[in-house]
Design a protein around this motif. Sequence first.
Motif, PDB file in Angstrom:
ATOM      1  N   LYS A   1       3.129   0.062  -0.152  1.00 52.83           N
ATOM      2  CA  LYS A   1       3.381  -1.367  -0.083  1.00 52.83           C
ATOM      3  C   LYS A   1       3.797  -1.752   1.325  1.00 52.83           C
ATOM      4  CE  LYS A   1       5.580  -5.076  -2.581  1.00 52.83           C
ATOM      5  NZ  LYS A   1       6.429  -5.480  -3.658  1.00 52.83           N
ATOM      6  N   ALA A   2       3.224  -2.839   1.815  1.00 55.79           N
ATOM      7  CA  ALA A   2       3.525  -3.329   3.158  1.00 55.79           C
ATOM      8  C   ALA A   2       4.084  -4.745   3.076  1.00 55.79           C
ATOM      9  CB  ALA A   2       2.266  -3.325   4.014  1.00 55.79           C
ATOM     10  N   ASN A   3       4.864  -5.093   4.079  1.00 56.84           N
ATOM     11  CA  ASN A   3       5.321  -6.460   4.227  1.00 56.84           C
ATOM     12  C   ASN A   3       4.176  -7.226   4.877  1.00 56.84           C
ATOM     13  OD1 ASN A   3       6.476  -8.884   4.930  1.00 56.84           O
ATOM     14  ND2 ASN A   3       8.167  -7.990   6.087  1.00 56.84           N
ATOM     15  N   LEU A   4       3.552  -8.125   4.163  1.00 53.82           N
ATOM     16  CA  LEU A   4       2.371  -8.838   4.661  1.00 53.82           C
ATOM     17  C   LEU A   4       2.676  -9.770   5.827  1.00 53.82           C
ATOM     18  CD1 LEU A   4       0.487  -9.620   1.342  1.00 53.82           C
ATOM     19  CD2 LEU A   4       0.079  -7.778   2.976  1.00 53.82           C
ATOM     20  N   LEU A   5       3.936 -10.032   6.072  1.00 52.38           N
ATOM     21  CA  LEU A   5       4.307 -10.892   7.198  1.00 52.38           C
ATOM     22  C   LEU A   5       4.572 -10.084   8.470  1.00 52.38           C
ATOM     23  CD1 LEU A   5       6.682 -13.332   5.314  1.00 52.38           C
ATOM     24  CD2 LEU A   5       4.255 -13.639   5.866  1.00 52.38           C
ATOM     25  N   ASP A   6       4.503  -8.765   8.370  1.00 49.91           N
ATOM     26  CA  ASP A   6       4.794  -7.883   9.505  1.00 49.91           C
ATOM     27  C   ASP A   6       3.554  -7.044   9.814  1.00 49.91           C
ATOM     28  OD1 ASP A   6       5.857  -6.178  11.401  1.00 49.91           O
ATOM     29  OD2 ASP A   6       7.104  -5.072   9.980  1.00 49.91           O
ATOM     30  N   HIS A   7       2.871  -7.363  10.908  1.00 52.75           N
ATOM     31  CA  HIS A   7       1.630  -6.651  11.204  1.00 52.75           C
ATOM     32  C   HIS A   7       1.878  -5.187  11.543  1.00 52.75           C
ATOM     33  CE1 HIS A   7       2.353  -7.021  15.531  1.00 52.75           C
ATOM     34  NE2 HIS A   7       1.289  -6.262  15.733  1.00 52.75           N
ATOM     35  N   HIS A   8       3.070  -4.835  12.026  1.00 53.63           N
ATOM     36  CA  HIS A   8       3.393  -3.420  12.283  1.00 53.63           C
ATOM     37  C   HIS A   8       3.444  -2.635  10.966  1.00 53.63           C
ATOM     38  CE1 HIS A   8       4.139  -3.884  16.531  1.00 53.63           C
ATOM     39  NE2 HIS A   8       4.962  -4.890  16.296  1.00 53.63           N
TER      40      HIS A   8
ATOM     41  N   ALA B   1      -0.461   8.646  -6.407  1.00 52.95           N
ATOM     42  CA  ALA B   1      -0.602   7.518  -5.490  1.00 52.95           C
ATOM     43  C   ALA B   1      -0.571   6.196  -6.246  1.00 52.95           C
ATOM     44  CB  ALA B   1      -1.893   7.642  -4.695  1.00 52.95           C
ATOM     45  N   THR B   2      -1.100   6.184  -7.456  1.00 48.74           N
ATOM     46  CA  THR B   2      -1.068   4.941  -8.217  1.00 48.74           C
ATOM     47  C   THR B   2       0.315   4.687  -8.806  1.00 48.74           C
ATOM     48  OG1 THR B   2      -1.930   6.102 -10.155  1.00 48.74           O
ATOM     49  CG2 THR B   2      -3.530   4.968  -8.757  1.00 48.74           C
ATOM     50  N   LYS B   3       1.095   5.747  -9.036  1.00 49.91           N
ATOM     51  CA  LYS B   3       2.464   5.564  -9.511  1.00 49.91           C
ATOM     52  C   LYS B   3       3.361   5.029  -8.395  1.00 49.91           C
ATOM     53  CE  LYS B   3       2.392   9.321 -12.875  1.00 49.91           C
ATOM     54  NZ  LYS B   3       2.875  10.667 -13.132  1.00 49.91           N
ATOM     55  N   ASN B   4       3.163   5.548  -7.193  1.00 52.79           N
ATOM     56  CA  ASN B   4       3.936   5.125  -6.033  1.00 52.79           C
ATOM     57  C   ASN B   4       2.998   4.461  -5.036  1.00 52.79           C
ATOM     58  OD1 ASN B   4       6.289   6.335  -7.052  1.00 52.79           O
ATOM     59  ND2 ASN B   4       5.658   8.319  -6.238  1.00 52.79           N
ATOM     60  N   PRO B   5       2.627   3.207  -5.287  1.00 52.74           N
ATOM     61  CA  PRO B   5       1.669   2.560  -4.396  1.00 52.74           C
ATOM     62  C   PRO B   5       2.272   2.315  -3.013  1.00 52.74           C
ATOM     63  CG  PRO B   5       2.554   0.978  -5.956  1.00 52.74           C
ATOM     64  CD  PRO B   5       3.093   2.328  -6.342  1.00 52.74           C
TER      65      PRO B   5
ATOM     66  N   ASP C   1       0.783  -9.006  -3.345  1.00 50.53           N
ATOM     67  CA  ASP C   1       2.132  -8.440  -3.299  1.00 50.53           C
ATOM     68  C   ASP C   1       2.298  -7.439  -2.149  1.00 50.53           C
ATOM     69  OD1 ASP C   1       2.780  -9.890  -5.581  1.00 50.53           O
ATOM     70  OD2 ASP C   1       2.077  -8.268  -6.898  1.00 50.53           O
ATOM     71  N   GLY C   2       1.233  -7.185  -1.394  1.00 50.53           N
ATOM     72  CA  GLY C   2       1.321  -6.256  -0.275  1.00 50.53           C
ATOM     73  C   GLY C   2       1.023  -4.817  -0.640  1.00 50.53           C
ATOM     74  N   VAL C   3       0.456  -4.568  -1.801  1.00 52.74           N
ATOM     75  CA  VAL C   3       0.128  -3.209  -2.230  1.00 52.74           C
ATOM     76  C   VAL C   3      -1.273  -2.866  -1.725  1.00 52.74           C
ATOM     77  CG1 VAL C   3      -0.248  -1.694  -4.220  1.00 52.74           C
ATOM     78  CG2 VAL C   3       1.604  -3.378  -4.259  1.00 52.74           C
ATOM     79  N   LEU C   4      -1.393  -1.723  -1.093  1.00 51.83           N
ATOM     80  CA  LEU C   4      -2.686  -1.273  -0.581  1.00 51.83           C
ATOM     81  C   LEU C   4      -3.573  -0.827  -1.741  1.00 51.83           C
ATOM     82  CD1 LEU C   4      -4.517  -0.479   1.836  1.00 51.83           C
ATOM     83  CD2 LEU C   4      -3.407   1.760   1.781  1.00 51.83           C
ATOM     84  N   VAL C   5      -4.779  -1.365  -1.815  1.00 52.30           N
ATOM     85  CA  VAL C   5      -5.766  -0.940  -2.803  1.00 52.30           C
ATOM     86  C   VAL C   5      -6.482   0.252  -2.172  1.00 52.30           C
ATOM     87  CG1 VAL C   5      -7.746  -1.621  -4.209  1.00 52.30           C
ATOM     88  CG2 VAL C   5      -5.998  -3.316  -3.600  1.00 52.30           C
ATOM     89  N   GLU C   6      -5.937   1.434  -2.434  1.00 49.77           N
ATOM     90  CA  GLU C   6      -6.384   2.633  -1.726  1.00 49.77           C
ATOM     91  C   GLU C   6      -7.840   2.969  -1.973  1.00 49.77           C
ATOM     92  OE1 GLU C   6      -3.596   5.935  -1.024  1.00 49.77           O
ATOM     93  OE2 GLU C   6      -2.345   4.908  -2.502  1.00 49.77           O
ATOM     94  N   GLY C   7      -8.339   2.752  -3.162  1.00 51.19           N
ATOM     95  CA  GLY C   7      -9.723   3.076  -3.466  1.00 51.19           C
ATOM     96  C   GLY C   7     -10.696   2.358  -2.546  1.00 51.19           C
ATOM     97  N   LEU C   8     -10.479   1.061  -2.330  1.00 58.01           N
ATOM     98  CA  LEU C   8     -11.353   0.288  -1.444  1.00 58.01           C
ATOM     99  C   LEU C   8     -11.236   0.763   0.002  1.00 58.01           C
ATOM    100  CD1 LEU C   8     -10.740  -3.334  -2.796  1.00 58.01           C
ATOM    101  CD2 LEU C   8     -12.763  -1.891  -3.142  1.00 58.01           C
ATOM    102  N   PHE C   9     -10.008   1.017   0.425  1.00 54.12           N
ATOM    103  CA  PHE C   9      -9.799   1.447   1.810  1.00 54.12           C
ATOM    104  C   PHE C   9     -10.403   2.827   2.031  1.00 54.12           C
ATOM    105  CE2 PHE C   9      -7.069   3.037   5.339  1.00 54.12           C
ATOM    106  CZ  PHE C   9      -7.511   2.133   6.294  1.00 54.12           C
TER     107      PHE C   9
ATOM    108  N   LYS D   1      -0.193  -2.183   9.780  1.00 52.07           N
ATOM    109  CA  LYS D   1      -0.902  -1.189  10.601  1.00 52.07           C
ATOM    110  C   LYS D   1      -0.394   0.220  10.297  1.00 52.07           C
ATOM    111  CE  LYS D   1      -2.358  -0.199  15.349  1.00 52.07           C
ATOM    112  NZ  LYS D   1      -2.396   1.209  15.174  1.00 52.07           N
ATOM    113  N   HIS D   2       0.900   0.365  10.107  1.00 54.45           N
ATOM    114  CA  HIS D   2       1.476   1.673   9.811  1.00 54.45           C
ATOM    115  C   HIS D   2       0.912   2.244   8.502  1.00 54.45           C
ATOM    116  CE1 HIS D   2       4.345   4.936   9.592  1.00 54.45           C
ATOM    117  NE2 HIS D   2       4.634   4.554   8.358  1.00 54.45           N
ATOM    118  N   ILE D   3       0.866   1.420   7.461  1.00 57.11           N
ATOM    119  CA  ILE D   3       0.338   1.861   6.162  1.00 57.11           C
ATOM    120  C   ILE D   3      -1.142   2.251   6.301  1.00 57.11           C
ATOM    121  CG2 ILE D   3      -0.271   1.098   3.831  1.00 57.11           C
ATOM    122  CD1 ILE D   3       2.618   1.261   3.823  1.00 57.11           C
ATOM    123  N   LEU D   4      -1.921   1.430   6.991  1.00 57.44           N
ATOM    124  CA  LEU D   4      -3.349   1.720   7.144  1.00 57.44           C
ATOM    125  C   LEU D   4      -3.567   2.978   7.978  1.00 57.44           C
ATOM    126  CD1 LEU D   4      -4.751  -1.891   7.673  1.00 57.44           C
ATOM    127  CD2 LEU D   4      -4.881  -0.490   5.611  1.00 57.44           C
TER     128      LEU D   4
END
Length: 192
Positions: free
Chosen positions: A16-23, A10-14, A165-173, A26-29
Amino acid sequence: MPDKKPDAEATKNPKKANLLDHHSIKHILDESVSEIVTSRGYVEDVRMSNIRLVMGTIIIVIALVAQFYKKKFPENRDFLIACIALYVVFNGLLQLIIYTKEKNAILFTYPPVGSFTSTGLVVSSKLPRFSDLYTLIIASSDPKSVSANEPVQFTKSVTQWFTKDGVLVEGLFWKDVEALIDQYAREPKKSK
């Protein structure tokens, strides 16, 4: 039960979401929430998805039969009217199922294997347009059951979980979602 945490892959392939697109956000989360819940021993209940697929298939078959029926228009008028009526009825049923049963649900589960509860979970989420507040709700799939707990939820800003950069910090989530699952599991039973 050991919790599955984000691994080295997961850390190798983070994610990543487009921060300007709420869809996209939401999809990543939502995808991550599904991974977290299933890693906690809950098995996904796909019955609702299967019902929707069967209804959609019936609707498509009705449309195809109406389109490719042997007779031409004036002769098949009554048949076309019947097909249109069936199409409308099945589409209405499909929309009713989506509106009443699914709502904002992203995941339905069975109860975990070996648990004392007889109900699974319904995990729902909301991320309103033009808002950074993500709401995650965990409730019982059968709220009238004796073993059903009260629904729990949190609302937090997505800025806490994404880098610039739009990368999800998975540990926090993962930590936040697992805390919500634990809160649901600890929730005292309803008194009747």
